[in-house]
Design a protein around this motif. Structure first.
Motif, short mmCIF file in Angstrom:
data_model
loop_
_atom_site.label_atom_id
_atom_site.label_comp_id
_atom_site.label_asym_id
_atom_site.label_seq_id
_atom_site.Cartn_x
_atom_site.Cartn_y
_atom_site.Cartn_z
N MET A 4 0.84 -1.20 0.00
CA MET A 4 0.00 0.00 0.00
C MET A 4 0.88 1.25 0.00
O MET A 4 1.93 1.28 0.64
CB MET A 4 -0.92 0.01 1.22
CG MET A 4 -1.80 1.26 1.30
SD MET A 4 -2.85 1.28 2.78
CE MET A 4 -4.08 0.08 2.30
N TYR A 6 -0.94 -4.70 -2.68
CA TYR A 6 -1.03 -3.72 -3.76
C TYR A 6 0.09 -3.94 -4.76
O TYR A 6 1.23 -4.24 -4.39
CB TYR A 6 -0.95 -2.30 -3.21
CG TYR A 6 -2.25 -1.79 -2.63
CD1 TYR A 6 -3.14 -1.06 -3.41
CD2 TYR A 6 -2.59 -2.05 -1.31
CE1 TYR A 6 -4.34 -0.60 -2.87
CE2 TYR A 6 -3.78 -1.59 -0.77
CZ TYR A 6 -4.65 -0.87 -1.55
OH TYR A 6 -5.83 -0.41 -1.03
N TYR A 15 -3.00 -1.02 -7.54
CA TYR A 15 -4.28 -1.73 -7.47
C TYR A 15 -4.24 -2.75 -6.34
O TYR A 15 -3.22 -3.40 -6.11
CB TYR A 15 -4.58 -2.45 -8.78
CG TYR A 15 -5.03 -1.54 -9.91
CD1 TYR A 15 -6.38 -1.35 -10.19
CD2 TYR A 15 -4.09 -0.88 -10.68
CE1 TYR A 15 -6.78 -0.51 -11.22
CE2 TYR A 15 -4.48 -0.04 -11.73
CZ TYR A 15 -5.84 0.14 -11.99
OH TYR A 15 -6.23 0.97 -13.00
N LEU A 16 -5.35 -2.89 -5.65
CA LEU A 16 -5.48 -3.91 -4.60
C LEU A 16 -5.74 -5.25 -5.25
O LEU A 16 -6.68 -5.41 -6.03
CB LEU A 16 -6.62 -3.54 -3.65
CG LEU A 16 -6.89 -4.51 -2.49
CD1 LEU A 16 -5.69 -4.58 -1.56
CD2 LEU A 16 -8.12 -4.07 -1.71
#
Length: 304
Positions: free
Chosen positions: A67, A192, A201-202
């Protein structure tokens, strides 16, 4: 003088707008300073943004590996390495080096307790069967210590109560069955990753499940190792998580540093061939959690 201050204010505002406009970003609510970020689990992952970066004056309370957080006070990006926020720029290498030097210089105290004292000649000091390979684990991991020979259903890992039959020991065949340590329960891991458009993007991938080669190990057997519970390195069908365990992670071959277990996992290590041969922290390896804590390099940031 006033004109120059006005121009500087405009430049500062534009710089902040450039960061704020990168991707579909989410802004956290302002609050008290809190850098004690913990890994998001289960439904907590659903509250994380599907795309983009988090912008706030303080670190988010929950995060997953990879993240990206923009500290709006410092106007600087950080990335979660699985345990902490580290600079998401060229200085990340210096960050880890400084932390390593600080850890080496910190005073260390090691003390034994009386229950760890073992008298030579005592039967408990001469383990038999699979006790030897499991010597790094506390007895309480598998047994209710004191009394009858029995497995504990409540100790770590607690996977016995998640649809797996109760553990048993066949005294005649000398085999163990349904032992949580030799079974990886199905689960999901979220992280991520940077897509082709440069956005974070997750991603959620599956892991575990199946029976595994060692779900009914022989007590006096000598084979097994890591492959007794999962592949070495683990594979999960055609799942996207295999990119890490492909032997070509980071554009390197199986002997490259980016393909060794310890590069991403604090609980296992490999001698340089991409195949684990040592569990370095047994307590982490049996806690039912996927422990991922990378030692980021700036070259990682083309994908993270």
């Amino acid at each position: 003088m006033k004109h120059r201050q006005y121009v500087q204010a405009i430049i500062g505002a534009l710089a902040f707008m450039v960061i704020s406009s990168c991707g579909d970003q989410s802004s956290l609510q302002q609050g008290s300073v809190n850098n004690n970020t913990t890994m998001a689990k289960g439904s907590e992952v659903n509250a994380l943004p599907v795309k983009g970066k988090l912008i706030s004056t303080t670190a988010p309370l929950k995060a997953v590996f990879g993240m990206i957080w923009v500290n709006s006070v410092e106007n600087r990006e950080y990335i979660f390495d699985g345990a902490q926020w580290v600079p998401h720029d060229q200085s990340v290498g210096d960050f880890y080096k400084a932390k390593e030097l600080k850890a080496k210089s910190a005073p260390k105290t090691v003390a034994l307790t009386q229950d760890e004292v073992c008298v030579d000649g005592d039967p408990s000091c001469t383990p038999t069967g699979a006790h030897g390979p499991h010597v790094a684990f506390d007895c309480k991991i598998c047994h209710k210590v004191g009394g009858r020979l029995s497995f504990s259903r409540t100790s770590s890992p607690t996977a016995y109560g998640t649809g797996i039959p109760s553990p048993t020991f066949n005294a005649t065949a000398k085999t163990c069955s349904n032992i949580a340590c030799h079974f990886v329960p199905p689960g999901q891991f979220s992280f991520y990753s940077i897509n082709g458009d440069g956005e974070a993007y997750l991603v959620t991938v599956n892991y575990g499940g199946g029976t595994g080669a060692g779900t009914t190990p022989t007590w006096t057997g000598t084979s097994g190792g890591c492959s007794a519970c999962h592949g070495n390195p683990p594979r999960n069908g055609s799942d996207g998580s295999n990119v890490w365990h492909s032997g070509n992670h980071g554009g390197q071959g199986p002997t490259g540093a980016y393909n060794q277990c310890q590069f991403c996992h604090p609980d296992a290590s490999s001698p340089g061939n991409g195949i684990a041969d040592t569990i370095t922290v047994p307590a982490l390896h049996t806690n039912g959690i996927v422990n991922v804590q990378a030692v980021f390099r700036s070259s990682c940031f083309s994908c993270h």
